[in-house]
Design a protein around this motif. Sequence first.
Motif, PDB file in Angstrom:
ATOM      1  N   HIS A 319     -50.163  -4.865  36.933  1.00 58.95           N
ATOM      2  CA  HIS A 319     -49.464  -4.671  36.387  1.00 58.95           C
ATOM      3  C   HIS A 319     -48.926  -5.738  35.455  1.00 58.95           C
ATOM      4  CE1 HIS A 319     -48.093  -1.828  39.510  1.00 58.95           C
ATOM      5  NE2 HIS A 319     -48.158  -2.827  40.433  1.00 58.95           N
ATOM      6  N   VAL A 320     -50.798  -6.068  34.794  1.00 55.00           N
ATOM      7  CA  VAL A 320     -51.159  -7.585  34.326  1.00 55.00           C
ATOM      8  C   VAL A 320     -50.542  -6.309  32.943  1.00 55.00           C
ATOM      9  CG1 VAL A 320     -52.434  -9.122  32.937  1.00 55.00           C
ATOM     10  CG2 VAL A 320     -52.567  -9.196  34.930  1.00 55.00           C
ATOM     11  N   THR A 321     -50.240  -6.625  31.729  1.00 54.34           N
ATOM     12  CA  THR A 321     -49.782  -5.911  30.553  1.00 54.34           C
ATOM     13  C   THR A 321     -50.662  -6.470  29.388  1.00 54.34           C
ATOM     14  OG1 THR A 321     -48.141  -7.702  28.850  1.00 54.34           O
ATOM     15  CG2 THR A 321     -47.067  -5.981  31.060  1.00 54.34           C
ATOM     16  N   GLU A 322     -51.307  -4.762  28.256  1.00 54.46           N
ATOM     17  CA  GLU A 322     -51.359  -5.596  27.547  1.00 54.46           C
ATOM     18  C   GLU A 322     -51.400  -6.618  25.899  1.00 54.46           C
ATOM     19  OE1 GLU A 322     -54.656  -4.373  26.784  1.00 54.46           O
ATOM     20  OE2 GLU A 322     -54.825  -5.661  25.008  1.00 54.46           O
ATOM     21  N   GLU A 323     -49.955  -5.886  26.110  1.00 54.35           N
ATOM     22  CA  GLU A 323     -49.061  -7.530  25.417  1.00 54.35           C
ATOM     23  C   GLU A 323     -49.457  -8.785  25.811  1.00 54.35           C
ATOM     24  OE1 GLU A 323     -47.117  -4.885  26.977  1.00 54.35           O
ATOM     25  OE2 GLU A 323     -48.127  -4.465  25.517  1.00 54.35           O
ATOM     26  N   THR A 324     -49.344  -9.707  27.613  1.00 57.49           N
ATOM     27  CA  THR A 324     -49.566 -10.102  27.976  1.00 57.49           C
ATOM     28  C   THR A 324     -51.045 -10.885  27.379  1.00 57.49           C
ATOM     29  OG1 THR A 324     -48.150 -10.130  29.848  1.00 57.49           O
ATOM     30  CG2 THR A 324     -50.136 -11.815  29.721  1.00 57.49           C
ATOM     31  N   ILE A 325     -51.871 -10.676  27.964  1.00 57.72           N
ATOM     32  CA  ILE A 325     -53.402 -10.386  27.315  1.00 57.72           C
ATOM     33  C   ILE A 325     -53.790 -10.983  26.109  1.00 57.72           C
ATOM     34  CG2 ILE A 325     -55.522  -9.331  27.427  1.00 57.72           C
ATOM     35  CD1 ILE A 325     -55.391  -7.992  30.035  1.00 57.72           C
ATOM     36  N   GLN A 326     -53.212 -10.182  25.328  1.00 59.91           N
ATOM     37  CA  GLN A 326     -52.850 -10.005  23.473  1.00 59.91           C
ATOM     38  C   GLN A 326     -52.679 -11.799  23.531  1.00 59.91           C
ATOM     39  OE1 GLN A 326     -54.760  -8.331  21.615  1.00 59.91           O
ATOM     40  NE2 GLN A 326     -55.798  -6.720  22.537  1.00 59.91           N
ATOM     41  N   SER A 327     -51.161 -12.011  23.616  1.00 62.11           N
ATOM     42  CA  SER A 327     -51.040 -13.102  23.893  1.00 62.11           C
ATOM     43  C   SER A 327     -51.400 -14.397  24.269  1.00 62.11           C
ATOM     44  CB  SER A 327     -50.090 -13.160  24.201  1.00 62.11           C
ATOM     45  OG  SER A 327     -48.979 -13.546  25.267  1.00 62.11           O
ATOM     46  N   VAL A 328     -52.095 -14.456  25.551  1.00 59.49           N
ATOM     47  CA  VAL A 328     -52.273 -15.774  25.782  1.00 59.49           C
ATOM     48  C   VAL A 328     -54.184 -15.621  27.262  1.00 59.49           C
ATOM     49  CG1 VAL A 328     -50.159 -16.819  26.795  1.00 59.49           C
ATOM     50  CG2 VAL A 328     -51.612 -15.028  28.657  1.00 59.49           C
ATOM     51  N   GLY A 329     -54.544 -13.945  26.833  1.00 57.83           N
ATOM     52  CA  GLY A 329     -55.790 -14.126  27.589  1.00 57.83           C
ATOM     53  C   GLY A 329     -55.823 -13.797  28.877  1.00 57.83           C
ATOM     54  N   VAL A 330     -56.586 -13.152  29.483  1.00 56.39           N
ATOM     55  CA  VAL A 330     -56.321 -13.108  31.028  1.00 56.39           C
ATOM     56  C   VAL A 330     -57.542 -14.616  31.708  1.00 56.39           C
ATOM     57  CG1 VAL A 330     -57.497 -10.330  30.704  1.00 56.39           C
ATOM     58  CG2 VAL A 330     -59.226 -12.498  30.891  1.00 56.39           C
ATOM     59  N   VAL A 331     -57.099 -15.160  31.053  1.00 54.90           N
ATOM     60  CA  VAL A 331     -57.971 -16.555  31.509  1.00 54.90           C
ATOM     61  C   VAL A 331     -56.667 -17.610  31.317  1.00 54.90           C
ATOM     62  CG1 VAL A 331     -59.624 -18.352  32.384  1.00 54.90           C
ATOM     63  CG2 VAL A 331     -60.289 -16.406  32.425  1.00 54.90           C
ATOM     64  N   SER A 332     -55.480 -17.544  32.231  1.00 56.20           N
ATOM     65  CA  SER A 332     -54.374 -17.843  31.961  1.00 56.20           C
ATOM     66  C   SER A 332     -53.401 -17.800  33.021  1.00 56.20           C
ATOM     67  CB  SER A 332     -53.333 -17.039  31.040  1.00 56.20           C
ATOM     68  OG  SER A 332     -53.138 -15.594  31.127  1.00 56.20           O
ATOM     69  N   GLU A 333     -52.366 -18.785  33.180  1.00 54.66           N
ATOM     70  CA  GLU A 333     -51.435 -18.896  34.298  1.00 54.66           C
ATOM     71  C   GLU A 333     -50.000 -17.968  34.054  1.00 54.66           C
ATOM     72  OE1 GLU A 333     -48.361 -22.163  33.080  1.00 54.66           O
ATOM     73  OE2 GLU A 333     -47.460 -22.186  35.713  1.00 54.66           O
ATOM     74  N   THR A 334     -50.281 -17.097  33.420  1.00 54.75           N
ATOM     75  CA  THR A 334     -49.257 -16.307  33.062  1.00 54.75           C
ATOM     76  C   THR A 334     -49.747 -14.780  34.166  1.00 54.75           C
ATOM     77  OG1 THR A 334     -48.413 -16.645  30.887  1.00 54.75           O
ATOM     78  CG2 THR A 334     -47.899 -14.711  32.140  1.00 54.75           C
ATOM     79  N   VAL A 335     -51.588 -14.875  33.587  1.00 53.50           N
ATOM     80  CA  VAL A 335     -52.296 -13.809  34.248  1.00 53.50           C
ATOM     81  C   VAL A 335     -52.592 -13.622  36.202  1.00 53.50           C
ATOM     82  CG1 VAL A 335     -53.907 -12.605  34.226  1.00 53.50           C
ATOM     83  CG2 VAL A 335     -53.174 -12.262  32.183  1.00 53.50           C
ATOM     84  N   VAL A 336     -52.361 -15.209  36.196  1.00 54.40           N
ATOM     85  CA  VAL A 336     -52.818 -15.456  37.703  1.00 54.40           C
ATOM     86  C   VAL A 336     -51.774 -14.853  38.425  1.00 54.40           C
ATOM     87  CG1 VAL A 336     -55.072 -16.411  37.547  1.00 54.40           C
ATOM     88  CG2 VAL A 336     -52.945 -17.391  37.088  1.00 54.40           C
ATOM     89  N   LYS A 337     -50.206 -15.663  37.926  1.00 51.41           N
ATOM     90  CA  LYS A 337     -49.127 -15.297  38.372  1.00 51.41           C
ATOM     91  C   LYS A 337     -48.736 -13.979  38.504  1.00 51.41           C
ATOM     92  CE  LYS A 337     -47.311 -19.676  37.977  1.00 51.41           C
ATOM     93  NZ  LYS A 337     -45.435 -20.355  37.285  1.00 51.41           N
TER      94      LYS A 337
END
Lengths: 417, 417
Positions: A319-337
């Motif tokens: 459930h990681v969104t494409e928008e999140t990946i685009q804005s902060v990248g996959v190596v990010s606090e938002t994505v790991v959380k």
Amino acid sequence: MEKVFASIITIGDELLIGQVIDTNSAWMAQELNKIGIILKHRIAVGDVWNDIWQALDEESKHVSLILITGGLGPTADDITKPLLCEYFGGRMVIHQPTLDHVTHIFEKLNRPMIDRNAKQAEVPDNCTVLKNERGTAPGMLFKKDGKIFISLPGVPHEMKWLMSNQVIPMIPEFFKTGFIEHRTLLTAGIGESFLAEMIKDVEEALPPQIKLAYLPNSGMVRLRLTAFGFDKDELQKEIDIHFQLLKQTVKEFLVTDEDIPMELVVGNLLKQKGKSMATAESCTGGYIAHLMTSHAGSSAYFTGSIVSYDNKIKKMLLHVTEETIQSVGVVSETVVKQMATSVLDIMQTDYSIAVSGIMGPGGATAEKPVGMVWIAVANKEKTVAKLFNFRYTRQRNIELTATNALNLLRIFIMENS
Amino acid sequence: MEKVFASIITIGDELLIGQVIDTNSAWMAQELNKIGIILKHRIAVGDVWNDIWQALDEESKHVSLILITGGLGPTADDITKPLLCEYFGGRMVIHQPTLDHVTHIFEKLNRPMIDRNAKQAEVPDNCTVLKNERGTAPGMLFKKDGKIFISLPGVPHEMKWLMSNQVIPMIPEFFKTGFIEHRTLLTAGIGESFLAEMIKDVEEALPPQIKLAYLPNSGMVRLRLTAFGFDKDELQKEIDIHFQLLKQTVKEFLVTDEDIPMELVVGNLLKQKGKSMATAESCTGGYIAHLMTSHAGSSAYFTGSIVSYDNKIKKMLLHVTEETIQSVGVVSETVVKQMATSVLDIMQTDYSIAVSGIMGPGGATAEKPVGMVWIAVANKEKTVAKLFNFRYTRQRNIELTATNALNLLRIFIMENS
């Protein structure tokens, strides 16, 4: 009783060209230690007649027990058996029980036995044959000038079977040894030199028969006390006093007072609390799950893992969104959380770990260098993430990420349960 | 030009009590081989003054280059530096560039520097200091009676940096060596003795400067040719002729003619075909995914994994039904086939691997012993499953399952693409 010293000679060119890492010697050393035998040398030599001969000469000058592994195969590069035969002045004879055993193995496997296999049953007539129930090459024991020489196959599971079932049980016939006791603890969050300053008084108060060693690894430091003595109770009592003192002194940084790896510290903690965990792994590619499941009984607390190496798996399953990946990248606090909370939810566990980072050598950008890793741990109420920067080789970055992720979970469990 | 022999002396009690596996020596051996230096001995000694001294004496009798690792830390158990100072008759002095470097490291880390750290900058006045950009302990080079002695820290990433950036580049100053060439191939599906019979003629036709070695592992056998000579072109030409002959002779069982592990053989095959894979792992707990992702560039073909260690994950994520588990059990052809097709579908890959088995020591039943493993491989059209029985230790069973699963996929890809 006496201090008994041993040496291990490992034979094989593969050890000298770096094709194979010698894991046998470490295991053998542990087994010898358990029965009070002190290893003086470990030496690796090639499949070279003179070098093996010289090593036998040299080691027998220093120690009473010489263990030899390797070079007993059925192929031409293996010269240990004829060499030992000549070294101890024997002649080769067929050993009927071994021949029966080899024949039986081939019958069981339903394979034809060839001359080469039958030759495995030839042994020097001046050795004691140690039956190898795990293979065709028997162990051999020789005595010379009061020294004991034992030759074992190099295949790890055969060597281990022979050590445990043949060699170790017969050692008391030859030597009356003392006792060796080890106590080990693991610290995290403090460097080697600061630790040394902290425990200076404890170290200086150690009696000569107790030695302290520092073993830094994966950004953590293991401390080990080793004692040798002839009175087991006395020895244990003494080492335990100093070990308690050491534990007390480093208690702020203490991870465990057992000689076990980090994943087992976490596993034991979970087991004790009756809790479970899962992982969502990107850059470690399943390594944390592998560490957890490499120990028997881990099914009691380890549920499973989603290895989302490709970003599409992060989106589809975690459930990681494409928008999140685009804005902060996959190596990010938002994505790991997000990964941590998703896997916790999907696998219905009490705790979870998630990691995303750049292990190298490729994949780095100006803002995200090799070794940059976000790690998150979660339970139902809370998710915590932390940024790490390792910057070593790929293999080491993977190991450091795993160990630190497990340590983060360990602290999280203790603070949130 | 001459044949140059070297020895590696590793220092540390942890190597003699079996607490640490020596991975440094294997790597160093490979690096030495690349520049034509032959390793004669690898010897491990404890943190014991006399033993280290004796090892230096002994090895310098046999070889021209002695590499020493370990025992250079800032703590009291590390005695290598004062020992080398005395051995080579020097006295300790502050080395200003090292002191500046250590100070700089502590400034960068924003940590206070203590006396103990400053002491790292003390070196014997008769050595050449080798700057260690990865840590505080410098390398040291000594010369005595035409022999070269080089002391390096034991921390692997520091030792590796020093070897690659300081030691290897300066070797040509001291020695004019010959060349060493290795050629390695991997076979699967044939035992060591049968392989030996098969290649007997090739083996007997080898010239004395080319040696053949058999390296059995994980139920497969690696064959290695090693040649030494002074004319590089001539040497390569000669070893290649024999290697071609060897490859031709074993072609029915040949997995790869490169010295790479099985997972990289599969990875290269996938990359070459532009295909992807995923795994569904029960008993291997993520180990296959870890092997695949331990190589740089694996994101080109490895998508991800579902580690379904707990049966509920097999049901929730991999569509294995409770009825199937009740009727045939989780270690069954039906279950692994379902796992393989499910993960293929979920991860949208071209190929998949699924494994389910009993790795031990617990978990066995009368019908399903330890080491029993079902492995399935799948693509969109076809799913193939095979039963294995390994019956070794947990660790070895996991490794054997992984290697055999990857080999099964390799064969499947070649037959179905």
